[in-house]
Write an enzyme that holds these catalytic residues in place. Structure first.
Site, PDB file in Angstrom:
ATOM      1  N   GLU A  59       0.826  -1.384  -0.022  1.00  0.00           N
ATOM      2  CA  GLU A  59       0.015  -0.191  -0.060  1.00  0.00           C
ATOM      3  C   GLU A  59       0.828   1.088  -0.037  1.00  0.00           C
ATOM      4  OE1 GLU A  59      -2.129  -3.483   0.597  1.00  0.00           O
ATOM      5  OE2 GLU A  59      -0.683  -2.752   2.278  1.00  0.00           O
ATOM      6  N   THR A  87       6.255 -18.750   2.097  1.00  0.00           N
ATOM      7  CA  THR A  87       5.267 -18.808   0.673  1.00  0.00           C
ATOM      8  C   THR A  87       6.069 -17.693  -0.240  1.00  0.00           C
ATOM      9  OG1 THR A  87       3.869 -17.055   1.224  1.00  0.00           O
ATOM     10  CG2 THR A  87       3.306 -19.367   2.103  1.00  0.00           C
ATOM     11  N   HIS A  89       4.713 -15.360  -1.208  1.00  0.00           N
ATOM     12  CA  HIS A  89       4.305 -13.941  -0.785  1.00  0.00           C
ATOM     13  C   HIS A  89       5.193 -12.752  -0.715  1.00  0.00           C
ATOM     14  CE1 HIS A  89       1.255 -10.960   0.432  1.00  0.00           C
ATOM     15  NE2 HIS A  89       1.791 -10.797   1.493  1.00  0.00           N
ATOM     16  N   ARG A 127      19.396  -3.499  10.274  1.00  0.00           N
ATOM     17  CA  ARG A 127      19.497  -2.694   9.411  1.00  0.00           C
ATOM     18  C   ARG A 127      18.403  -1.225   9.619  1.00  0.00           C
ATOM     19  NH1 ARG A 127      20.837  -6.832   7.369  1.00  0.00           N
ATOM     20  NH2 ARG A 127      22.140  -7.200   5.400  1.00  0.00           N
TER      21      ARG A 127
END
Length: 181
Positions: A59, A87, A89, A127
């Site tokens: 988004e 997965t 994804h 990070r």
């Protein structure tokens, strides 16, 4: 031989700069560290910022597009974290959020991409941590440098990147009505 990283000197401005930080806080602690790093860099440059949260990394480009259309920001900082799971994804989110941000940049928007794409939580924590790799600050610095380039070269012009069909037809009509244009 140890690798060394080079960072450009901090961008400077003669007029105020306003950035929008768009963050996907799925991993709240990591997002908070990214935000802290970004805010510190923005403040150190003398700029101001607003913050908006979105449900996920996918988004972020949409939120930036809405803000660009309906508000008055000079640039954007995209922050979030995607950690590889079991997965595919992960691949979709990493690729599509990055592609969306890149396409907006090619249209002339000044965006620093601080969406972490990592294999595990430890990598993300290193990070995001402002006292370590500080990728939030790096994304803010990137956005600020792009704003500085935009101002150096005279600001954004119409027709940068892809031109929406409506503008293309309007331009064609103006040329037809005024051949000397």
């Amino acid at each position: 031989m140890a690798e060394t990283e080079y960072s450009l000197p901090r961008a400077t401005f003669d007029k105020p700069v306003k950035l929008l930080i768009v963050v996907a806080p799925f991993y709240r602690d990591i997002a908070d560290n990214l935000i802290a790093g970004a805010r510190a860099e923005i403040e150190a440059s003398g700029a101001t910022c607003e913050l908006v949260e979105v449900p996920g990394a996918l988004e972020i480009p949409t939120a930036i597009t809405i803000a660009e259309r309906m508000s008055n920001f000079d640039g954007y900082v995209a922050l979030g974290c995607v950690i590889r799971g079991e997965t595919t994804h992960y691949d979709t989110v990493c690729n599509d959020s990055s592609r969306g941000i890149t396409l907006l940049g090619l249209q002339g928007l000044c965006i620093g991409n601080g969406i972490l794409t990592v294999e595990n939580r430890d990598q993300a924590e290193v990070r995001a941590d402002p006292s370590r790799m500080n990728k939030g600050a790096g994304a803010a610095a990137a956005a600020l440098h792009l704003v500085a380039l935009t101002r150096k070269w005279g600001g954004q012009r119409k027709g940068v990147g892809f031109m929406p069909a409506a503008e293309e037809y309007k331009l064609a009509g103006e040329l037809k009505d005024n051949p000397k244009a």
